[in-house]
Design an enzyme around this catalytic site. Structure first.
Site, PDB file in Angstrom:
ATOM      1  N   TYR A 118       0.818  -1.212   0.000  1.00 20.46           N
ATOM      2  CA  TYR A 118       0.000   0.000   0.000  1.00 20.46           C
ATOM      3  C   TYR A 118       0.856   1.269   0.000  1.00 20.46           C
ATOM      4  O   TYR A 118       0.355   2.370  -0.209  1.00 20.46           O
ATOM      5  CB  TYR A 118      -0.946   0.024   1.203  1.00 20.46           C
ATOM      6  CG  TYR A 118      -2.015  -1.059   1.178  1.00 20.46           C
ATOM      7  CD1 TYR A 118      -2.368  -1.678  -0.019  1.00 20.46           C
ATOM      8  CD2 TYR A 118      -2.659  -1.453   2.329  1.00 20.46           C
ATOM      9  CE1 TYR A 118      -3.332  -2.663  -0.057  1.00 20.46           C
ATOM     10  CE2 TYR A 118      -3.639  -2.446   2.299  1.00 20.46           C
ATOM     11  CZ  TYR A 118      -3.964  -3.046   1.107  1.00 20.46           C
ATOM     12  OH  TYR A 118      -4.933  -4.031   1.074  1.00 20.46           O
ATOM     13  N   LYS A 146       3.729 -15.337   1.568  1.00 19.64           N
ATOM     14  CA  LYS A 146       3.731 -16.194   0.383  1.00 19.64           C
ATOM     15  C   LYS A 146       5.186 -16.410  -0.021  1.00 19.64           C
ATOM     16  O   LYS A 146       5.630 -15.976  -1.092  1.00 19.64           O
ATOM     17  CB  LYS A 146       2.938 -15.538  -0.746  1.00 19.64           C
ATOM     18  CG  LYS A 146       1.437 -15.495  -0.493  1.00 19.64           C
ATOM     19  CD  LYS A 146       0.727 -16.798  -0.845  1.00 19.64           C
ATOM     20  CE  LYS A 146       0.672 -16.997  -2.344  1.00 19.64           C
ATOM     21  NZ  LYS A 146       0.080 -18.318  -2.676  1.00 19.64           N
ATOM     22  N   ASP A 176      -2.496 -17.999   1.651  1.00 20.77           N
ATOM     23  CA  ASP A 176      -3.704 -18.564   1.029  1.00 20.77           C
ATOM     24  C   ASP A 176      -4.215 -19.755   1.830  1.00 20.77           C
ATOM     25  O   ASP A 176      -5.412 -19.897   2.071  1.00 20.77           O
ATOM     26  CB  ASP A 176      -3.460 -18.929  -0.442  1.00 20.77           C
ATOM     27  CG  ASP A 176      -2.210 -19.767  -0.662  1.00 20.77           C
ATOM     28  OD1 ASP A 176      -1.337 -19.805   0.239  1.00 20.77           O
ATOM     29  OD2 ASP A 176      -2.082 -20.389  -1.730  1.00 20.77           O
ATOM     30  N   ASP A 220      -4.988  -7.142   5.844  1.00 18.33           N
ATOM     31  CA  ASP A 220      -6.224  -6.437   5.522  1.00 18.33           C
ATOM     32  C   ASP A 220      -7.324  -7.452   5.213  1.00 18.33           C
ATOM     33  O   ASP A 220      -8.437  -7.387   5.737  1.00 18.33           O
ATOM     34  CB  ASP A 220      -5.941  -5.539   4.297  1.00 18.33           C
ATOM     35  CG  ASP A 220      -7.051  -4.539   4.039  1.00 18.33           C
ATOM     36  OD1 ASP A 220      -8.008  -4.499   4.822  1.00 18.33           O
ATOM     37  OD2 ASP A 220      -6.944  -3.796   3.052  1.00 18.33           O
ATOM     38  N   ASP A 269     -10.458  -9.106   7.950  1.00 23.44           N
ATOM     39  CA  ASP A 269     -11.883  -8.963   7.640  1.00 23.44           C
ATOM     40  C   ASP A 269     -12.576 -10.320   7.604  1.00 23.44           C
ATOM     41  O   ASP A 269     -13.710 -10.463   8.068  1.00 23.44           O
ATOM     42  CB  ASP A 269     -12.089  -8.242   6.301  1.00 23.44           C
ATOM     43  CG  ASP A 269     -12.149  -6.731   6.475  1.00 23.44           C
ATOM     44  OD1 ASP A 269     -11.829  -6.252   7.583  1.00 23.44           O
ATOM     45  OD2 ASP A 269     -12.521  -6.030   5.524  1.00 23.44           O
TER      46      ASP A 269
END
Ligand code: NAD
Length: 373
Positions: free
Chosen positions: A143, A199, A232, A256, A260
């Site tokens: 970001y 990852k 993942d 992020d 959620d």
């Protein structure tokens, strides 16, 4: 001598002031009945600050936030401010706080209260008793990384549309080590287990992440149990068997998304607290901002319908992580649990069977009564 704790309260907009009024009752209760001493000051943020000063956070408020032990924020925003220039929008006040206080570790607990297990999108037997904490790196990663932007790609005849969008995932070892330390410290106050997610199978920044978290573990926190998981797979495990986790530490982007997903395991938005922590100050306490995950809920503002529990649990996090008042934090969380198991519900927690919801203030009063008991 009793430690004094300084708190800056920024109620903000919409339901922010309504839910914060209930937190103030709780603070007063701990002062009156548990011998704790808070120096509480109040100030404006978001649209309320814009209305008063023409900016969503004044320099004076920013300076006050830097000087206190902890900032407690309600929520910012509302339709009244939608047309404002980007730099003046209420959310900029919150972003300025996070940036200038350098709050690099975002803590999002996902705790499933027994009485609300049926509100989860998952089966009761998978989520009942769930209590995990996601630590998300908040100030770096994709970001913020450079280069970024949307550029023309005119020289590439194979690119229909002729443009390219770029963001850069970039982490320094120092950025990874400091958030890893936060996660290990937090794990020591909970179940003593950290699962780090990245990852590393396809991203160099993921390889560095794994190496640096491992370095901090081996050199500074060998007593904490550390495991690694590809993000993942982490997403899958969160919905398959979320109770396997204690503390999860991950980067800004994965955090992020994963936080959620974890939030939905527990049901209502009105129940979710959060904390953002920075480096330790001279008194050893971390820079800290505590806030509910929800926004200013303009659709219900001023109607006494807001659930104050997310904001009250955010204060419980302040007791735990800023002030080290673990018994007080446990007592407050237990009071919330007790009220819910007694069937007390604000409107957002009413199931299909209906019933009589309590108001924002009544929920606060019930929680205080449960503290007394
Ligand atoms: P929201 O979280 O304000 O509301 C989403 C829905 O959840 C609404 O139906 C609302 O009534 C309900 N809800 C939220 N909190 C509740 C509570 N405590 N009790 C009962 N019901 C609750 O999100 P939104 O509607 O997308 O955004 C509204 C405004 O809030 C926007 O201006 C947005 O930018 C802002 N916002 C601020 C923050 C923040 O301050 N951290 C976070 C998200 C959104």
């Amino acid at each position: 001598m009793t430690d004094r704790y300084s708190l800056l309260i920024l109620p903000g907009d919409g339901i922010g002031p309504e839910v914060m009024a209930e937190v103030v009752k709780v603070i007063d209760w701990f002062q009156a009945h548990r011998g704790m001493a808070f120096d509480v000051s109040h100030d404006l943020v978001g649209g309320a600050a814009y209305d008063a000063h023409g900016a969503p956070l004044s320099d004076a408020t920013m300076a006050r936030a830097q000087a206190v032990d902890a900032v407690l924020l309600g929520a910012v925003g509302g339709p009244k401010y939608d047309a404002l220039d980007f730099s003046l929008k209420p959310e900029r006040g919150l972003l300025r706080l996070r940036k200038e206080m350098d709050l690099f570790a975002n803590l999002r607990p996902a705790q499933c209260f027994e009485a609300l297990a049926d509100f989860s999108s998952l089966k009761r037997e998978i989520v009942a008793g769930l209590d995990l904490l996601i630590v998300r790196e908040l100030t770096s990663g994709i970001y913020f990384g450079e280069p970024r932007g949307i550029h023309s790609d005119d020289n590439n005849p194979d690119n229909e549309g002729g443009r390219v969008g770029i963001n850069t995932q970039r982490y320094t070892s120092g950025e990874i080590r400091r958030v890893a330390r936060s996660a290990f410290e937090l794990a020591r106050k909970r179940g003593n287990r950290v699962c780090s997610m990245e990852k590393a199978n396809v991203m160099e920044s993921g390889i560095l992440w794994r190496e640096e978290v491992t370095w901090v573990h081996q050199n500074e926190y060998p007593d904490v149990e550390l495991s690694h998981m590809y993000a993942d797979n982490g997403a899958m495990q969160l919905v398959r068997n979320p109770r396997q986790f204690d503390v999860i530490v991950t980067d800004n982007l994965f955090g992020d998304i994963l936080s959620d997903a974890a939030a939905m395991l527990t049901g209502s938005l009105g129940m979710l607290p959060s904390a953002s922590l920075g480096a330790p100050m001279a008194n050893g306490r971390p820079k800290a901002l505590y806030e509910p995950v929800h926004g200013s809920a303009p659709d219900i503002a001023g109607k006494a319908l807001a659930n104050p529990i997310a904001c009250i649990l955010s204060f419980a996090m302040a007791l735990r992580y800023s002030f080290g008042e673990l018994a007080a934090a446990d007592a407050l969380e237990a009071a919330v649990e007790r009220v819910l198991s007694d069937g007390v519900r604000t409107a957002d927690l009413m199931g299909p069977e209906g019933g009589h919801p309590v108001s924002t203030a009544e929920m606060g009063d019930k929680i205080i009564a449960a503290l007394e008991a």
